[in-house]
Scaffold this motif. Structure first.
Motif, short mmCIF file in Angstrom:
data_model
loop_
_atom_site.label_atom_id
_atom_site.label_comp_id
_atom_site.label_asym_id
_atom_site.label_seq_id
_atom_site.Cartn_x
_atom_site.Cartn_y
_atom_site.Cartn_z
N TRP A 100 37.19 30.68 51.27
CA TRP A 100 35.98 31.03 50.51
C TRP A 100 34.78 31.07 51.44
O TRP A 100 33.96 32.00 51.36
N ALA A 101 34.67 30.07 52.31
CA ALA A 101 33.53 30.00 53.22
C ALA A 101 33.52 31.23 54.14
O ALA A 101 32.48 31.84 54.38
N LYS A 152 25.33 38.17 44.69
CA LYS A 152 26.68 37.62 44.72
C LYS A 152 27.59 38.54 45.50
O LYS A 152 27.32 39.73 45.63
N THR A 153 28.68 37.98 46.02
CA THR A 153 29.66 38.83 46.69
C THR A 153 31.01 38.64 45.98
O THR A 153 31.17 37.73 45.18
N CYS A 154 31.98 39.51 46.31
CA CYS A 154 33.25 39.55 45.57
C CYS A 154 33.85 38.16 45.35
O CYS A 154 34.23 37.81 44.23
N ILE A 155 33.89 37.36 46.40
CA ILE A 155 34.61 36.09 46.32
C ILE A 155 33.90 35.09 45.40
O ILE A 155 34.53 34.18 44.88
N ASP A 156 32.60 35.28 45.16
CA ASP A 156 31.89 34.39 44.23
C ASP A 156 32.50 34.48 42.83
O ASP A 156 32.57 33.49 42.11
N LYS A 189 32.64 34.34 52.12
CA LYS A 189 31.24 34.27 51.72
C LYS A 189 30.36 34.66 52.91
O LYS A 189 29.43 35.44 52.78
N ASP A 229 30.41 38.39 53.69
CA ASP A 229 30.13 39.23 52.52
C ASP A 229 31.40 39.91 52.02
O ASP A 229 31.40 41.08 51.68
N SER A 230 32.51 39.16 52.01
CA SER A 230 33.80 39.64 51.51
C SER A 230 34.26 40.92 52.22
O SER A 230 34.76 41.85 51.60
N LYS A 265 37.63 34.46 42.64
CA LYS A 265 38.49 33.48 43.29
C LYS A 265 39.85 33.49 42.61
O LYS A 265 39.94 33.74 41.41
N GLU A 289 39.05 26.38 50.55
CA GLU A 289 37.63 26.30 50.85
C GLU A 289 37.30 27.00 52.18
O GLU A 289 36.26 27.63 52.30
#
Lengths: 161, 195
Positions: free
Chosen positions: B131-132, B173-177, B135, B138-139, B180, B128
């Motif tokens: 990811w945060a 959306k960005t890559c990590i959205d 995010k 913007d990756s 994962k 997490e």
């Protein structure tokens, strides 16, 4: 009693001769053992080039209505275990808006007594049990499957004459 | 002994009385260079993959998992190493990330993740954080290698092109959205958006 013994002796004899002949009949001639390896058993052949999985995103026709459709995309690295079901991150009902993937059909939400569940049925959890991606490969064994439409057609044709 | 200490203190207290100003400036400059160099060398050293997987927590868990993914071997032979995805390129962000990573080293020293089970229990929390971070920027780390501007949609699978030309292009959306778990196994994803 005596006749019974005789009969059983005969049947044992008959059975064993049958077994013997069937074994010889089914046994594979030596020069055909290695057909899949394409090399003698004591030689390490060069493996054929690995094929890439078809990833065209074009749905394949199903061969019969109950067939689990084959997967028209690659599934490399898609985690599918007790922690995560990557497939459902696109194919679950609530994900289809974002992913534009077809929803798993309603049968995937039914238990074996045909009750509808809110969640994916546990017996449908491991998708790759039934759904598999495809290669554009030469058939190893000839396939003589006949589509039932052809069968029905052939049948009606025959009945006409 | 005390005499000697006193003398050193005198020099340190008023250096300009004992040494010329020029010598002091030069000396300070040289010392600065050495310190800065050393600091950056240390930074460099800790920025190599070998350092990241120097502890068995990383070697046995995430590194093993990385090896079967496309970021370890692929037809073009370009490899993504741990710092490529986990350490920002610009300096202030890099320092900030190192401070954060020190906490994970702390975790090692005090054994909060020293077995596979403990690591798995902690994985959701660690993931997490990543990811945060991705995010929020913007990756950025993905984009250091994958530049959206140069993506050729005609060369991508229809599924990929469809997503990249809509949600990604619009910045929604960005890559990590969507991507994962591309480098490691995922933790239990119950409740994570998109699963």
């Amino acid at each position: 009693m005596k006749t019974f013994k005789l009969v059983s002796a005969f049947s044992v004899l008959a059975f064993s001769t049958l077994m013997m002949t069937s074994v010889t009949a089914a046994s594979i001639p030596e020069d055909r053992i290695d057909t899949l390896r394409q090399a003698p058993i004591n030689v390490e052949p060069n493996p054929p080039a690995m094929q890439a999985v078809l990833n065209k995103d074009i749905k394949e026709m199903r061969n019969y209505p109950m067939q689990p459709p084959v997967i028209p995309h690659k599934i490399d690295g898609y985690q599918l275990d007790l922690k995560v079901n990557k497939c459902m991150s696109c194919h679950a009902r609530h994900r289809t808006g974002d992913s534009q993937a077809p929803m798993v059909s309603v049968t995937h939400y039914m238990d074996r007594d045909n009750n509808f569940l809110a969640e994916l049925s546990p017996r449908r959890y491991f998708c790759t049990q039934c759904h598999v991606p495809q290669l554009d490969a030469k058939l190893l064994v000839e396939n003589d499957f006949v589509d039932m439409d052809h069968l029905i057609k052939a049948n009606t044709e025959q009945n006409k004459h | 002994m005390l005499d000697k200490l006193k003398k050193i203190w005198q020099v340190l207290n008023r250096p300009s009385v004992h040494y010329s100003l020029g010598f002091l400036t030069l000396g300070g400059f040289v010392a600065g260079v050495i310190f800065w160099g050393g600091f950056n060398t240390a930074l460099e050293a800790t920025n190599k993959e070998a350092f990241c997987i120097g502890c068995h927590e990383m070697e046995n868990n995430v590194y093993q998992e990385l090896q079967s993914t496309i970021h370890f071997t692929n037809r073009s032979g370009v490899r993504a190493t741990c710092p490529d995805c986990h350490v920002p390129h610009n300096w202030t962000d890099k320092i900030a990330r190192k401070m954060q990573a020190s906490k994970e080293v702390w975790g090692k020293v005090f054994g909060t993740i020293n077995t596979r089970e403990k690591f798995e229990n902690k994985r959701r929390e660690l993931a997490e954080h990543e990811w945060a971070r991705l995010k929020a920027n913007d990756s950025l780390e993905c984009r250091n290698c994958h530049n959206f501007t140069y993506m050729d949609f005609t060369r991508q699978s229809p599924r990929a092109a469809q997503m990249h030309s809509t949600s990604l292009a619009s910045g929604e959306k960005t890559c990590i959205d969507c991507h994962k778990g591309i480098a490691h196994h995922l933790p239990d994803m119950a409740g994570v958006e998109g699963f």
